[in-house]
Design an enzyme around this catalytic site. Structure first.
Site, PDB file in Angstrom:
ATOM      1  N   SER A  63      -1.794   9.299  -0.921  1.00 31.32           N
ATOM      2  CA  SER A  63      -2.165   8.901   0.450  1.00 31.32           C
ATOM      3  C   SER A  63      -2.250   7.397   0.679  1.00 31.32           C
ATOM      4  O   SER A  63      -2.271   6.966   1.832  1.00 31.32           O
ATOM      5  CB  SER A  63      -3.515   9.500   0.813  1.00 31.32           C
ATOM      6  OG  SER A  63      -3.335  10.642   1.587  1.00 31.32           O
ATOM      7  N   LYS A  66       0.205   5.868   2.873  1.00 32.54           N
ATOM      8  CA  LYS A  66       0.076   5.975   4.338  1.00 32.54           C
ATOM      9  C   LYS A  66      -0.239   4.616   4.975  1.00 32.54           C
ATOM     10  O   LYS A  66      -0.007   4.418   6.161  1.00 32.54           O
ATOM     11  CB  LYS A  66      -0.982   7.031   4.681  1.00 32.54           C
ATOM     12  CG  LYS A  66      -0.559   8.441   4.226  1.00 32.54           C
ATOM     13  CD  LYS A  66      -1.678   9.467   4.356  1.00 32.54           C
ATOM     14  CE  LYS A  66      -1.252  10.837   3.798  1.00 32.54           C
ATOM     15  NZ  LYS A  66      -2.333  11.828   3.828  1.00 32.54           N
ATOM     16  N   TYR A 190       8.541  11.946   3.418  1.00 33.59           N
ATOM     17  CA  TYR A 190       7.087  11.977   3.202  1.00 33.59           C
ATOM     18  C   TYR A 190       6.755  12.310   1.730  1.00 33.59           C
ATOM     19  O   TYR A 190       5.925  11.651   1.110  1.00 33.59           O
ATOM     20  CB  TYR A 190       6.442  12.989   4.155  1.00 33.59           C
ATOM     21  CG  TYR A 190       4.972  13.195   3.907  1.00 33.59           C
ATOM     22  CD1 TYR A 190       4.030  12.276   4.381  1.00 33.59           C
ATOM     23  CD2 TYR A 190       4.505  14.292   3.176  1.00 33.59           C
ATOM     24  CE1 TYR A 190       2.667  12.448   4.129  1.00 33.59           C
ATOM     25  CE2 TYR A 190       3.160  14.467   2.925  1.00 33.59           C
ATOM     26  CZ  TYR A 190       2.246  13.552   3.407  1.00 33.59           C
ATOM     27  OH  TYR A 190       0.903  13.715   3.138  1.00 33.59           O
ATOM     28  N   TYR A 242     -10.954  10.355   3.580  1.00 32.75           N
ATOM     29  CA  TYR A 242     -10.919  11.738   4.057  1.00 32.75           C
ATOM     30  C   TYR A 242     -12.215  12.076   4.797  1.00 32.75           C
ATOM     31  O   TYR A 242     -12.779  11.211   5.476  1.00 32.75           O
ATOM     32  CB  TYR A 242     -10.693  12.717   2.882  1.00 32.75           C
ATOM     33  CG  TYR A 242      -9.531  12.367   1.982  1.00 32.75           C
ATOM     34  CD1 TYR A 242      -8.250  12.240   2.491  1.00 32.75           C
ATOM     35  CD2 TYR A 242      -9.710  12.178   0.626  1.00 32.75           C
ATOM     36  CE1 TYR A 242      -7.175  11.945   1.659  1.00 32.75           C
ATOM     37  CE2 TYR A 242      -8.636  11.887  -0.211  1.00 32.75           C
ATOM     38  CZ  TYR A 242      -7.378  11.773   0.320  1.00 32.75           C
ATOM     39  OH  TYR A 242      -6.318  11.481  -0.492  1.00 32.75           O
ATOM     40  N   VAL A 260      -4.792  11.401  -3.576  1.00 33.23           N
ATOM     41  CA  VAL A 260      -5.117  12.459  -4.536  1.00 33.23           C
ATOM     42  C   VAL A 260      -4.538  12.199  -5.933  1.00 33.23           C
ATOM     43  O   VAL A 260      -4.820  12.951  -6.866  1.00 33.23           O
ATOM     44  CB  VAL A 260      -4.715  13.869  -4.028  1.00 33.23           C
ATOM     45  CG1 VAL A 260      -5.497  14.255  -2.783  1.00 33.23           C
ATOM     46  CG2 VAL A 260      -3.217  13.972  -3.787  1.00 33.23           C
TER      47      VAL A 260
HETATM   48  N1  GLU Z   1       1.159  14.136  -1.094  1.00 36.21           N
HETATM   49  C1  GLU Z   1      -0.181  14.543  -0.791  1.00 36.21           C
HETATM   50  C2  GLU Z   1      -0.143  15.677   0.215  1.00 36.21           C
HETATM   51  O1  GLU Z   1       0.563  15.571   1.153  1.00 36.21           O
HETATM   52  C3  GLU Z   1      -0.959  13.396  -0.256  1.00 36.21           C
HETATM   53  C4  GLU Z   1      -2.385  13.750   0.014  1.00 36.21           C
HETATM   54  C5  GLU Z   1      -3.373  12.676  -0.313  1.00 36.21           C
HETATM   55  O2  GLU Z   1      -3.242  11.868  -1.211  1.00 36.21           O
HETATM   56  O3  GLU Z   1      -4.371  12.710   0.395  1.00 36.21           O
HETATM   57  O4  GLU Z   1      -0.787  16.671   0.094  1.00 36.21           O
END
Ligand code: GLU
Length: 306
Positions: A63, A66, A190, A242, A260
């Site tokens: 994430s 992002k 993604y 989160y 994650v």
């Molecule tokens: N590739 C992970 C997903 O889409 C990223 C989630 C994350 O790191 O919060 O589930």
């Protein structure tokens, strides 16, 4: 002032919490990572670099990517269009991969939940997923000051094979008219952006750029417009951890973005960038030991924004 001794003490404190967490169980490749890794790297604007623990062990950015994709999408689509038509800027209180609010409010709440990040990914320009990913990789390397950063193919394949929840989000967004273009191509990009290998050292540098108002700390080249670096730090504070962002603001008190894969990026404006890696996650999906390292540093150095 931060010293190597304080960083080592913070690492020691955080270590005790790694056994309480679990690696990300829903991505087969991540499940297998050694959950006892823990490292922290801090860089300041005078060129000081301090490291303790597993700061050179690669892990997937997940994430934290992002942040990078959001900057590219702002450039490509404009902040007005992005934040008015595509994604909001409010915390959800729901897990990062939740689908529940998409039916009642079509626009994803913020760019850091998966629905929001997939929407942002669809706004990045490029003739196909290869071109988009090429731009993403080049910009990530710049932000991290590391030209060796590459895709982790097994993690990418693992995410692609098991990412049905993200597929569901993306098709729902397409049906609502939020996601434009080809859904599978957007998802392919993604999954790739989440599967890039970085280290805590890389993430500390990326955080330092954000802490330095978007300018490269070495030559002051503007990598992110200062107003967007500020907006991204604000979003990190409210939505970056989160559905644990509120508690993190209370106990630690500065902007952060976790992934994650176990990474956490922390820009302390005008001061330093911190990168943490600890793949044992708490129940919200944040690095269990990593949060404790940051809590220790916040208390010890009295650097909570509040
Ligand atoms: N590739 C992970 C997903 O889409 C990223 C989630 C994350 O790191 O919060 O589930």
């Amino acid at each position: 002032m931060l010293t190597e001794e304080i960083l080592k003490d913070a690492l020691h404190y955080g270590k005790a919490f790694t056994k309480l967490g679990k690696t990300a169980q829903y991505i087969p490749q991540l499940k297998e990572v050694n959950k006892y890794y823990l490292g922290v790297c801090a860089m300041d604007l005078d060129g000081m670099v301090l490291e303790a623990g597993d700061t050179r062990v690669p892990f997937t950015i997940q994430s934290i990517s992002k942040l990078v994709s959001l900057i590219l999408a702002i450039r490509d689509c404009g902040a007005d269009h992005l934040f008015h038509e595509k994604v909001g800027v409010e915390p959800t209180g729901d897990p990062f991969n939740s689908i529940v609010k998409l039916e009642t409010r079509t626009r994803p709440f913020n760019p850091f939940i998966n629905a929001g990040a997939i929407t942002v990914a669809s706004c990045i320009k490029g003739k196909d997923a290869d071109e988009k990913f090429g731009r993403f990789l080049e910009f990530t390397r710049k932000l991290c000051d590391n030209d060796a950063i590459e895709l982790n193919h097994p993690v990418y394949e693992s995410e692609r094979a098991t990412g049905d929840r993200n597929r569901a989000l993306a098709y729902y967004l397409k049906a609502s008219g939020i996601l434009e273009g080809d859904v599978e191509e957007c998802l392919d990009f993604y999954f790739r952006m989440c599967s890039v290998d970085v280290t805590a050292h890389d993430i500390a540098h990326m955080s330092l750029v954000l802490a330095n108002h978007g300018a490269d700390p070495e030559d002051q080249e503007e990598l992110i417009e200062p107003q967007y670096a500020k907006a991204i730090r604000a979003l990190m504070l409210t939505c970056g951890m989160y559905d644990g962002s509120g508690e993190f603001a209370m106990t630690v008190g500065f902007p952060a973005k976790s992934g994650v894969g176990g990474g956490i990026a922390v820009p302390l404006v005008d001061r330093m960038g911190i990168g943490v890696f600890g793949p044992a996650l708490d129940e919200k999906g944040n690095s269990a030991g990593g949060i404790k390292i940051l809590e220790y540093l916040s208390n010890k150095m009295d650097i909570s924004l509040f």
